[in-house]
Scaffold this motif. Structure first.
Motif, short mmCIF file in Angstrom:
data_model
loop_
_atom_site.label_atom_id
_atom_site.label_comp_id
_atom_site.label_asym_id
_atom_site.label_seq_id
_atom_site.Cartn_x
_atom_site.Cartn_y
_atom_site.Cartn_z
N PRO A 121 3.16 -6.43 -24.29
CA PRO A 121 3.83 -6.53 -25.60
C PRO A 121 4.12 -5.18 -26.25
O PRO A 121 5.02 -5.07 -27.07
CB PRO A 121 2.83 -7.34 -26.44
N ARG A 122 3.39 -4.14 -25.88
CA ARG A 122 3.62 -2.81 -26.46
C ARG A 122 4.36 -1.88 -25.51
O ARG A 122 5.29 -1.18 -25.89
CB ARG A 122 2.29 -2.19 -26.86
N PHE A 123 3.94 -1.86 -24.23
CA PHE A 123 4.48 -0.90 -23.27
C PHE A 123 5.64 -1.44 -22.45
O PHE A 123 6.23 -0.72 -21.65
CB PHE A 123 3.37 -0.41 -22.33
N GLY A 124 5.96 -2.70 -22.63
CA GLY A 124 7.10 -3.27 -21.93
C GLY A 124 6.79 -3.66 -20.50
O GLY A 124 5.65 -3.93 -20.12
N ARG A 125 7.84 -3.65 -19.68
CA ARG A 125 7.72 -4.09 -18.28
C ARG A 125 7.23 -2.93 -17.42
O ARG A 125 7.83 -1.85 -17.41
CB ARG A 125 9.08 -4.59 -17.77
N LEU A 126 6.15 -3.16 -16.69
CA LEU A 126 5.58 -2.19 -15.77
C LEU A 126 5.50 -2.83 -14.40
O LEU A 126 5.07 -3.97 -14.26
CB LEU A 126 4.18 -1.77 -16.24
N GLU A 127 5.92 -2.09 -13.39
CA GLU A 127 6.04 -2.67 -12.05
C GLU A 127 5.54 -1.68 -11.01
O GLU A 127 5.70 -0.47 -11.15
CB GLU A 127 7.50 -3.02 -11.78
N SER A 128 4.89 -2.20 -9.97
CA SER A 128 4.35 -1.33 -8.94
C SER A 128 4.15 -2.11 -7.66
O SER A 128 4.00 -3.33 -7.67
CB SER A 128 3.02 -0.74 -9.42
N GLY A 129 4.13 -1.38 -6.54
CA GLY A 129 3.92 -2.02 -5.25
C GLY A 129 3.46 -1.03 -4.20
O GLY A 129 3.68 0.18 -4.34
N VAL A 130 2.84 -1.56 -3.17
CA VAL A 130 2.32 -0.73 -2.09
C VAL A 130 2.56 -1.42 -0.76
O VAL A 130 2.46 -2.65 -0.66
CB VAL A 130 0.80 -0.47 -2.25
N ILE A 131 2.88 -0.63 0.25
CA ILE A 131 2.84 -1.10 1.64
C ILE A 131 1.71 -0.35 2.33
O ILE A 131 1.69 0.89 2.32
CB ILE A 131 4.17 -0.86 2.37
N TYR A 132 0.77 -1.08 2.87
CA TYR A 132 -0.36 -0.49 3.59
C TYR A 132 -0.18 -0.70 5.09
O TYR A 132 0.11 -1.82 5.53
CB TYR A 132 -1.67 -1.14 3.19
N HIS A 133 -0.39 0.36 5.86
CA HIS A 133 -0.46 0.27 7.32
C HIS A 133 -1.91 0.59 7.69
O HIS A 133 -2.35 1.73 7.57
CB HIS A 133 0.49 1.28 7.97
N LEU A 134 -2.63 -0.44 8.12
CA LEU A 134 -4.07 -0.29 8.35
C LEU A 134 -4.41 -0.44 9.82
O LEU A 134 -3.83 -1.27 10.53
CB LEU A 134 -4.86 -1.34 7.56
N THR A 135 -5.36 0.37 10.26
CA THR A 135 -5.96 0.20 11.59
C THR A 135 -7.45 0.01 11.38
O THR A 135 -8.13 0.90 10.87
CB THR A 135 -5.71 1.43 12.48
N ILE A 136 -7.94 -1.17 11.76
CA ILE A 136 -9.37 -1.47 11.63
C ILE A 136 -10.02 -1.20 12.97
O ILE A 136 -9.67 -1.81 13.99
CB ILE A 136 -9.61 -2.94 11.23
N GLN A 137 -10.94 -0.25 12.99
CA GLN A 137 -11.68 0.05 14.20
C GLN A 137 -12.99 -0.73 14.21
O GLN A 137 -13.15 -1.68 13.46
CB GLN A 137 -11.87 1.56 14.32
N HIS A 138 -13.93 -0.35 15.07
CA HIS A 138 -15.14 -1.16 15.24
C HIS A 138 -15.91 -1.21 13.91
O HIS A 138 -15.85 -0.31 13.08
CB HIS A 138 -16.02 -0.59 16.34
N TYR A 139 -16.64 -2.32 13.73
CA TYR A 139 -17.42 -2.50 12.51
C TYR A 139 -18.57 -3.45 12.82
O TYR A 139 -18.57 -4.19 13.81
CB TYR A 139 -16.56 -3.09 11.38
N ALA A 140 -19.56 -3.43 11.93
CA ALA A 140 -20.69 -4.35 12.02
C ALA A 140 -20.39 -5.55 11.13
O ALA A 140 -20.35 -5.42 9.91
CB ALA A 140 -21.98 -3.67 11.58
N ASP A 141 -20.13 -6.71 11.71
CA ASP A 141 -19.79 -7.91 10.94
C ASP A 141 -21.06 -8.47 10.32
O ASP A 141 -22.00 -8.83 11.04
CB ASP A 141 -19.14 -8.95 11.87
N ASP A 142 -21.06 -8.58 8.98
CA ASP A 142 -22.24 -9.10 8.30
C ASP A 142 -22.25 -10.61 8.19
O ASP A 142 -23.16 -11.21 7.62
CB ASP A 142 -22.41 -8.48 6.91
N GLY A 143 -21.21 -11.23 8.72
CA GLY A 143 -21.18 -12.68 8.76
C GLY A 143 -20.72 -13.35 7.49
O GLY A 143 -20.61 -14.56 7.43
N GLU A 144 -20.42 -12.59 6.44
CA GLU A 144 -19.98 -13.16 5.19
C GLU A 144 -18.47 -13.17 5.14
O GLU A 144 -17.79 -12.31 5.69
CB GLU A 144 -20.52 -12.34 4.01
#
Length: 222
Positions: A197-220
């Motif tokens: 209502p004060r600052f008007g229209r604000l817009e933003s976006g991101v494109i992420y390119h991710l590579t997930i390497q090995h990890y310890a899965d905690d099961g959650e």
């Protein structure tokens, strides 16, 4: 780039079709946890010197700065101050990825009511979209991930985004989404619109390119 006065960082992903916010069923436990992560997110962001801070630097070598000391959650950053950015990150050891759909920070004395200030920004989000490997996540799910923080303080080092020191009575609010990703490469697209209502229209976006390497899965599940 430096920050002065009240900080409004639109670390966003989203664009829905309708301009009305859908009705959602809040999960108080989940929202409380997300709010605590939102506070930690800003504490980590504030503690990184500006010359290697991923908030203001999209160089992939800085993507891993300011990560949580414990757990299996990895913090991504969005589009600092709005606009469109593209980020590339290689993530090792973690597979729960925190996406800042919208995250806004304020503190006293930069504003007299930091909690209300950030809440109004979060209330003013009109559109959100998150697409993971070509698959959109529903708007209802995104809007259910409100993340109002408890009050917290953050510390800024010499050469940081703000003058060095400790800043208290801070609050963050917005929408966060945790994705649990499999090992391999992923493309995530985000976009959001705020009709403030004060600052008007604000817009933003991101494109992420991710590579997930090995990890310890905690099961959650994220």
């Amino acid at each position: 780039m430096s920050l002065t006065g009240t900080i409004v960082l639109l670390l966003v992903l989203a664009v829905g079709v309708a301009l009305t916010v859908p009705s959602v069923h809040a999960d108080e436990g989940r929202n409380k946890k997300l709010g605590e992560l939102n506070a930690l997110y800003w504490q980590k962001n504030a503690g990184i010197p500006q010359d290697r801070n991923p908030l203001v630097n999209v160089d992939p070598k800085f993507c891993g700065e300011g990560q949580p000391d414990h757990g299996n959650v990895y913090f991504l950053r969005g589009a600092f101050g709005g606009g469109e950015v593209e980020r590339t990150c290689t993530i090792e050891g973690k597979n729960k990825i925190l996406i800042p759909l919208v995250s806004v920070l304020a503190w006293e004395p930069a504003t007299t009511d930091p909690k209300g200030f950030v809440a109004l920004f979060a209330d003013s989000v009109s559109q959100m979209e998150l697409i993971v490997d070509g698959v959109p996540i529903s708007r209802e799910e995104l809007f259910a991930n409100r993340a109002p923080s408890p009050v917290f303080e953050f510390k800024v080092p010499e050469g940081g985004l703000l003058p060095a020191g400790t800043y208290g009575l801070a609050y963050a609010d917005g929408y966060l989404r945790i994705l649990k990703l499999k090992k391999g490469t992923h493309r995530i697209e985000t976009h959001a619109v705020i009709e403030h209502p004060r600052f008007g229209r604000l817009e933003s976006g991101v494109i992420y390119h991710l590579t997930i390497q090995h990890y310890a899965d905690d099961g959650e599940d994220g």
